[in-house]
Every structure is written in structure tokens, then in C-alpha cells.
Design a protein around this motif. Structure first.
Motif, PDB file in Angstrom:
ATOM      1  N   SER A 137      81.148  39.251  77.766  1.00  0.00           N
ATOM      2  CA  SER A 137      80.533  38.419  78.794  1.00  0.00           C
ATOM      3  C   SER A 137      80.252  39.292  80.006  1.00  0.00           C
ATOM      4  O   SER A 137      81.161  39.929  80.543  1.00  0.00           O
ATOM      5  N   ILE A 138      78.990  39.328  80.423  1.00  0.00           N
ATOM      6  CA  ILE A 138      78.585  40.228  81.504  1.00  0.00           C
ATOM      7  C   ILE A 138      77.791  39.464  82.557  1.00  0.00           C
ATOM      8  O   ILE A 138      76.801  38.801  82.234  1.00  0.00           O
ATOM      9  N   PRO A 139      78.190  39.555  83.840  1.00  0.00           N
ATOM     10  CA  PRO A 139      77.378  38.971  84.910  1.00  0.00           C
ATOM     11  C   PRO A 139      76.209  39.895  85.223  1.00  0.00           C
ATOM     12  O   PRO A 139      76.415  41.084  85.486  1.00  0.00           O
ATOM     13  N   PHE A 195      72.281  33.521  77.265  1.00  0.00           N
ATOM     14  CA  PHE A 195      72.101  33.803  78.683  1.00  0.00           C
ATOM     15  C   PHE A 195      72.041  32.499  79.458  1.00  0.00           C
ATOM     16  O   PHE A 195      71.276  31.596  79.121  1.00  0.00           O
ATOM     17  N   ASP A 196      72.855  32.404  80.511  1.00  0.00           N
ATOM     18  CA  ASP A 196      72.874  31.238  81.392  1.00  0.00           C
ATOM     19  C   ASP A 196      72.086  31.584  82.652  1.00  0.00           C
ATOM     20  O   ASP A 196      72.539  32.412  83.456  1.00  0.00           O
ATOM     21  N   THR A 205      74.063  30.747  86.085  1.00  0.00           N
ATOM     22  CA  THR A 205      75.168  31.608  86.511  1.00  0.00           C
ATOM     23  C   THR A 205      74.846  33.099  86.339  1.00  0.00           C
ATOM     24  O   THR A 205      75.629  33.952  86.766  1.00  0.00           O
ATOM     25  N   ASN A 206      73.710  33.397  85.690  1.00  0.00           N
ATOM     26  CA  ASN A 206      73.310  34.775  85.393  1.00  0.00           C
ATOM     27  C   ASN A 206      74.356  35.500  84.532  1.00  0.00           C
ATOM     28  O   ASN A 206      74.585  36.701  84.683  1.00  0.00           O
ATOM     29  N   GLU A 207      74.956  34.767  83.636  1.00  0.00           N
ATOM     30  CA  GLU A 207      75.960  35.340  82.743  1.00  0.00           C
ATOM     31  C   GLU A 207      75.359  35.544  81.351  1.00  0.00           C
ATOM     32  O   GLU A 207      74.711  34.662  80.803  1.00  0.00           O
ATOM     33  N   VAL A 245      76.236  36.722  77.377  1.00  0.00           N
ATOM     34  CA  VAL A 245      77.309  36.898  76.397  1.00  0.00           C
ATOM     35  C   VAL A 245      76.716  37.372  75.079  1.00  0.00           C
ATOM     36  O   VAL A 245      75.784  36.750  74.548  1.00  0.00           O
TER      37      VAL A 245
END
Length: 247
Positions: free
Chosen positions: A176-178, A207-208, A211-213, A215
């Protein structure tokens, strides 16, 4: 919105089924398919029909080099085994399926996101992004902050800082990467149907955009059945064998 990013399915029904089920369990709200729906595998018609259904429901889809080869002519640089499968694939697809592949756009944009099969710098060149030089060239070619790219068959992530500093790494596991908003990003989610990083599990990303996250996921699937189908269709056995080792 949670977007599932899938690419390089390559007519692998078992891998796509597993990834779609995995994304659904995690409440994916939209889907982006980054091309190469056909080639290598033995279920091109089923895969194309499935992608068509998702597109009808609002999914993004772009064209890959194997999709072009199935509707026009194989690139002269395509290896003999891949070319043999493309010739076989063309005979498995009906007019509607071929028309869908032929009319796919090379790129699509959505909310500062770019979806493309190869480089954004010149999508029709089918250039591979194998390092920072190609990644930076691609990122500079678009106004979008995040570019999602297929074609390479291995997961990777590149970013470009406001000062021009480039960094990259290879995600492992369910990473998981911001994706910080001050940087530009280029995302290689890996391949659903033909992983080539030594891990046979299918690969895709979520990709969210709220939240700009990002995975990355590895999803095991029944690659033995996929390989058996390839052999039963009379396609090169080497293509089925490589699924076991992810090479």
C-alpha cells in the motif's frame, strides 16, 4: 472512487476471473483495462466479451499491441510463438469482438489520471518502460499527475519530484503506497495473465482517487488449467509452461 487497474490479461480466463473476484470483494467501484486482452492464452473470446461487458458498465479500456495485431497485422518484431498465437486468436474472434479491439483508443483520461498500454510519449511505438529514462519521458508527455501503464508484465512504480528528482522501486506483496500529490507518478501494475517477475500469481492494482492510495495485489489462480488449455488448443507449449514460473 476505488479503481481496479488490470492489464495484459492475454486471454487468461482463470487469472482474470480471480482478479475480478478479488477486486469485487474489496469494493472496487470502477475498472480500467490497459490493453493486451488477447495473445498467448486460449480464451480470447471470453476475455474480450468480459471486457466489453465492463466497458458497457463504465469501465475504461485502451488498446494494446496484441489487440492491434489481432485486428490488423502482427508487428515485425513480434516473436514467432506470439505471432502463431495471434494468427490462431484471429480465427477465434467474431466480427463484434474484432471491431471492439480495433476501435479501442490508445489512451483515456479521467480526473488527472492517464490510462495507456505503453508509453504516453508515443503510444503507437509500443516502447517498454524498463527504467527511469523511459518513465520520465512518459511522465513529461502528459499533463496528468498519475499515469497507469501496462506492457511490461512486471510491477513497478516511478515518481518525479517538483525539482526533477526521479525515484523508483518494485513493490512486493500487497503493498500500500500513498501517492503524494506534489509528485508525478507512473504506475506499472504488472500483468494479470502473463506475470514475468518470477511470481506466477496474477497481478493488478487498486487506486483510491480520494485518498491517493495505491495497493498492489498478487492473486493466485489455477495456472495449471490455463496451461492445459493452451496445450489442448495446439498452441506453443512453452507459453503454457512459463505460467508456472511467472517468466
Amino acid at each position: 472512487m476505488l479503481i481496479a487497474i488490470l492489464t495484459d490479461i492475454h486471454a487468461n480466463r482463470e487469472a482474470l476471473t480471480s482478479c475480478l473476484a478479488h477486486a469485487k470483494e474489496r469494493n472496487a467501484q470502477r475498472y480500467a483495462f490497459l490493453g493486451d486482452f488477447v495473445g498467448y492464452g486460449a480464451d480470447p473470446a471470453w476475455v474480450v466479451d468480459t471486457v466489453m461487458e465492463y466497458v458497457d458498465q463504465g469501465a475504461f479500456a485502451v488498446q494494446g499491441n496484441h489487440d492491434v495485431a489481432a485486428t490488423q497485422a502482427p508487428n515485425r518484431n513480434m516473436n514467432p510463438a506470439a505471432r502463431e498465437v495471434i494468427e490462431w486468436t484471429r480465427a477465434q474472434l467474431n466480427e463484434s469482438q474484432l471491431r471492439f479491439l480495433d476501435r479501442l483508443p490508445l489512451t483515456q483520461e479521467f480526473n488527472n489520471l492517464l490510462f495507456v498500454h505503453a508509453t504516453a510519449a508515443e503510444p503507437k511505438s509500443w516502447e517498454y518502460i524498463n527504467g527511469t529514462l523511459e518513465a520520465v519521458k512518459s511522465m513529461h508527455a502528459t499533463r496528468c499527475r498519475i499515469t497507469f501503464v501496462g506492457h511490461v508484465h512486471e510491477p513497478a512504480l516511478y515518481n518525479l519530484s517538483p525539482t526533477g528528482k526521479v525515484s523508483s522501486f518494485v513493490p512486493t506483496g500487497d503493498s500500500s503506497i500513498p501517492l503524494g500529490t506534489q509528485r508525478r507518478w507512473l504506475v506499472l501494475p504488472g500483468s494479470v495473465g502473463q506475470p514475468r517477475d518470477g511470481n506466477p500469481a496474477a497481478c493488478y492494482a487498486l487506486f483510491d482517487d480520494a485518498t491517493n492510495e495505491l495497493v498492489y495485489f498478487r492473486v493466485p489462480y489455477d495456472h495449471e488449467t490455463t496451461a492445459a488449455k493452451i496445450r489442448a488448443a495446439g498452441l506453443p507449449q512453452s507459453i503454457g509452461n512459463r505460467l508456472e514460473h511467472g517468466r
